[in-house]
Design an enzyme around this catalytic site. Structure first.
Site, PDB file in Angstrom:
ATOM      1  N   SER A 108       8.437  -0.230   6.679  1.00 57.32           N
ATOM      2  CA  SER A 108       7.877   0.837   5.846  1.00 57.32           C
ATOM      3  C   SER A 108       8.794   1.166   4.694  1.00 57.32           C
ATOM      4  O   SER A 108      10.011   1.076   4.802  1.00 57.32           O
ATOM      5  CB  SER A 108       7.636   2.097   6.671  1.00 57.32           C
ATOM      6  OG  SER A 108       7.115   3.093   5.815  1.00 57.32           O
ATOM      7  N   LYS A 162       4.693   1.598  14.240  1.00 56.30           N
ATOM      8  CA  LYS A 162       4.389   1.577  12.790  1.00 56.30           C
ATOM      9  C   LYS A 162       2.982   2.108  12.528  1.00 56.30           C
ATOM     10  O   LYS A 162       2.744   2.822  11.550  1.00 56.30           O
ATOM     11  CB  LYS A 162       4.528   0.153  12.243  1.00 56.30           C
ATOM     12  CG  LYS A 162       4.127   0.007  10.765  1.00 56.30           C
ATOM     13  CD  LYS A 162       4.976   0.874   9.873  1.00 56.30           C
ATOM     14  CE  LYS A 162       4.667   0.971   8.410  1.00 56.30           C
ATOM     15  NZ  LYS A 162       3.566   0.447   7.748  1.00 56.30           N
ATOM     16  N   HIS A 165       3.150   5.725  12.696  1.00 58.33           N
ATOM     17  CA  HIS A 165       3.777   6.175  11.439  1.00 58.33           C
ATOM     18  C   HIS A 165       2.715   6.276  10.345  1.00 58.33           C
ATOM     19  O   HIS A 165       2.639   7.261   9.606  1.00 58.33           O
ATOM     20  CB  HIS A 165       4.882   5.181  11.026  1.00 58.33           C
ATOM     21  CG  HIS A 165       5.279   5.289   9.581  1.00 58.33           C
ATOM     22  ND1 HIS A 165       4.516   4.755   8.550  1.00 58.33           N
ATOM     23  CD2 HIS A 165       6.328   5.897   8.983  1.00 58.33           C
ATOM     24  CE1 HIS A 165       5.085   5.039   7.389  1.00 58.33           C
ATOM     25  NE2 HIS A 165       6.192   5.718   7.628  1.00 58.33           N
ATOM     26  N   ASN A 166       1.883   5.262  10.247  1.00 58.27           N
ATOM     27  CA  ASN A 166       0.865   5.268   9.184  1.00 58.27           C
ATOM     28  C   ASN A 166      -0.175   6.359   9.414  1.00 58.27           C
ATOM     29  O   ASN A 166      -0.629   6.995   8.468  1.00 58.27           O
ATOM     30  CB  ASN A 166       0.180   3.910   9.086  1.00 58.27           C
ATOM     31  CG  ASN A 166       1.015   2.914   8.302  1.00 58.27           C
ATOM     32  OD1 ASN A 166       2.234   3.026   8.272  1.00 58.27           O
ATOM     33  ND2 ASN A 166       0.372   1.957   7.676  1.00 58.27           N
ATOM     34  N   GLU A 169       1.337   9.348   8.277  1.00 62.57           N
ATOM     35  CA  GLU A 169       1.332   9.279   6.797  1.00 62.57           C
ATOM     36  C   GLU A 169      -0.026   9.784   6.268  1.00 62.57           C
ATOM     37  O   GLU A 169      -0.076  10.585   5.325  1.00 62.57           O
ATOM     38  CB  GLU A 169       1.578   7.823   6.396  1.00 62.57           C
ATOM     39  CG  GLU A 169       1.414   7.480   4.937  1.00 62.57           C
ATOM     40  CD  GLU A 169       1.555   5.956   4.712  1.00 62.57           C
ATOM     41  OE1 GLU A 169       2.591   5.379   5.131  1.00 62.57           O
ATOM     42  OE2 GLU A 169       0.643   5.329   4.139  1.00 62.57           O
TER      43      GLU A 169
HETATM   44  C1  6PG Z   1       4.403   1.944   4.470  1.00 60.03           C
HETATM   45  C2  6PG Z   1       2.919   2.151   4.271  1.00 60.03           C
HETATM   46  C3  6PG Z   1       2.178   0.883   4.119  1.00 60.03           C
HETATM   47  C4  6PG Z   1       0.659   1.063   4.102  1.00 60.03           C
HETATM   48  C5  6PG Z   1       0.150   1.636   2.853  1.00 60.03           C
HETATM   49  C6  6PG Z   1      -1.368   1.528   2.656  1.00 60.03           C
HETATM   50  O1  6PG Z   1       4.847   2.374   5.513  1.00 60.03           O
HETATM   51  O2  6PG Z   1       5.102   1.398   3.608  1.00 60.03           O
HETATM   52  O3  6PG Z   1       2.420   2.802   5.383  1.00 60.03           O
HETATM   53  O4  6PG Z   1       2.533   0.099   5.202  1.00 60.03           O
HETATM   54  O5  6PG Z   1       0.085  -0.169   4.255  1.00 60.03           O
HETATM   55  O6  6PG Z   1       0.538   2.965   2.774  1.00 60.03           O
HETATM   56  O7  6PG Z   1      -2.094   2.214   3.612  1.00 60.03           O
HETATM   57  P1  6PG Z   1      -3.614   2.625   3.339  1.00 60.03           P
HETATM   58  O8  6PG Z   1      -4.180   1.622   2.369  1.00 60.03           O
HETATM   59  O9  6PG Z   1      -4.289   2.530   4.657  1.00 60.03           O
HETATM   60  O10 6PG Z   1      -3.570   3.977   2.749  1.00 60.03           O
END
Ligand code: 6PG
Length: 461
Positions: A108, A162, A165-166, A169
């Site tokens: 990430s 991960k 984590h997303n 996010e």
């Molecule tokens: C990271 C991000 C990355 C993720 C993008 C796109 O940790 O660097 O989480 O891995 O792929 O943020 O995510 P979306 O297209 O689903 O918003």
């Protein structure tokens, strides 16, 4: 890796890209190019450590399949993409059967992180860890002297963490968007003012990468000098990891409500055409303007954001705890919080508090009952309730703020109305229920006097 003195061999299926890379970004470095998979494998020191960065899904399987004929026992395949963790479980097992070691690692940090220090979340076959540990921990982001990278657990555990984590996010981004929406619609603040508010927030408890970039984004101007963000179509994209997190939550029965709402909010946003039509037909409250003291309400929003964020992380850790239990993985939550403390998209000061909570008590049942978080929630509660009720009255949608508050109120309730659900299920389907005075014993009531004494078997999916 090259910057830190490790020798890297670069390969891409489209070989011209390798040549371009060597002539541009990699010019003057020690990066070695490869013209075919075989060439790449031959140039690597044994045991070979091969890191794939390809699109999640079938491309990873295809790549692994074409690599296998060139590899020898003990070689290591590392998948650094956003793979679905069950795919990584399967790949780890299949490769183990062939004598090859697999690591599925979360990476990430976006472009900057990838280049200058990502957060890395490796899991898989632990026998591979000693061979890559030094490389990974050297290149990872650092918080003080600590690397934002450690061994997560077996099989797909790294990709699972991960994925969570997303999901988090998604939740963080949605909460920030709701704060922005309230400040824009209910308070009528200018973009420059909002940018300053986020900048202020970034000095306190909310200090984080996403708050920081939001302040930057809000101050960015289009060619005509107006806010660039208002030129962007309000239809959010998604590549799937948030959805997978919500699906896992449903699968393991964990109330991950905030992340679920964040995924659905993106889905709702993407119905742009329908929303435009509906907006002309369905009216909301007469005014969506807040009449009180703006400064105070901005502070209320800040506290609502902070409290909701605590709920979101508490839910994320609940999901990891439950999955770890189901799959028999031993996850170290303090170390996960540290991995997320720097380098990654959700990096924040606040993850330091989460790490402390798990360092104090590795078996903590829920972040909400940790002393620090308990008192933070108490401090924010009033503001949070004011924000949610005001948003409801003004007709500004705040699905993440609201669902976080509903979860909080549900979690702190010794009694919920689920007794009535049980009675209804038993009434219409003879599904049985447990009495409070005889837990574990399932009984059926003949509610109408017309049903029989036969009941359905009792099980929970
Ligand atoms: C990271 C991000 C990355 C993720 C993008 C796109 O940790 O660097 O989480 O891995 O792929 O943020 O995510 P979306 O297209 O689903 O918003």
């Amino acid at each position: 890796m090259n910057d830190h003195g490790f020798t890297v061999v670069a390969y891409n299926r489209t070989v011209t890209k390798v040549v371009e890379f060597l002539n541009n970004e990699a010019k003057g470095t020690r990066v070695i190019g490869a013209s075919s998979l075989e060439d790449m494998v031959n140039k690597l020191k044994k045991p070979r450590k091969i890191m794939l960065l390809v699109k999640a899904g079938s491309a990873v399987d295809e790549f692994i399949d074409s690599l296998i004929p060139f590899l020898e026992k003990g070689d290591i395949i590392i998948d650094g993409g956003n793979s679905e963790y069950r795919d990584s479980n399967r790949r780890c097992q299949n490769l183990r059967d062939k004598g090859l070691l697999f690591i599925g690692t979360g990476v990430s940090g976006g472009e900057e992180g990838a280049r200058y220090g990502p957060s890395l979340m490796p899991g898989g076959n632990e026998d591979a860890w000693p061979a890559v540990k030094d490389i990974f921990q050297t290149i990872a982001a650092k918080v003080g002297k600590d690397a934002c990278c450690d061994w997560v657990g077996p099989e797909g555990a790294g990709h699972f963490v991960k994925m969570v984590h997303n999901g988090i996010e998604y939740g963080d981004m949605q909460l920030i968007c709701e704060a922005f929406h309230l400040m824009k619609s209910a308070l009528g603040l200018s973009h420059d003012r909002m940018s300053k508010v986020f900048d202020e927030w970034n000095k306190g408890e909310l200090k984080s990468f996403l708050i920081e970039i939001t302040s930057d984004i809000l101050s960015a101007k289009d060619r005509d000098g107006t806010a660039l963000v208002e030129r962007i179509l309000d239809s959010a994209g998604q590549k799937g990891t948030g959805k997978w997190t919500a699906i896992s939550a449903l699968e393991y029965g964990v109330p991950l409500t905030l992340i679920g709402e964040a995924v659905f909010a993106r889905c709702l946003s993407s119905l742009k055409d329908e929303r435009v039509i509906a907006s002309k037909q369905i009216a909301g409250p007469e005014s969506s303007r807040f009449n009180g003291e703006k400064k105070d309400f901005i502070e209320d929003i800040r506290q609502a954001l902070y409290a909701s964020k605590i709920v979101s992380y508490a839910q994320g850790f609940m999901l990891m705890r439950e999955t770890a239990k189901e799959l028999n993985w031993r996850l170290n939550f303090g170390s996960i919080a540290l991995m997320w403390r720097g380098g990654c998209i959700i990096r924040s000061a606040f993850l330091g508090n989460i790490k402390e909570a798990y360092d104090k008590n590795p078996y903590l049942s829920n972040l909400l009952v940790d002393e620090f978080f308990k008192s933070e929630m108490q401090k924010c509660q009033e503001s949070w309730r004011r924000v949610v009720s005001t948003a409801v009255l003004l007709g500004v949608p705040t699905p993440a703020f609201s669902s976080a508050l509903a979860f909080f109120d549900g979690y702190r309730s010794a009694d919920l109305p689920a007794n009535l659900i049980q009675a209804q299920r038993d009434y219409f389907g003879a599904h049985t229920y447990e009495r409070k005075d005889a837990p574990g014993v399932f009984v059926h009531t003949n509610w109408t006097g017309k049903g029989g004494t036969v009941s359905a078997t009792s099980y929970t999916a």
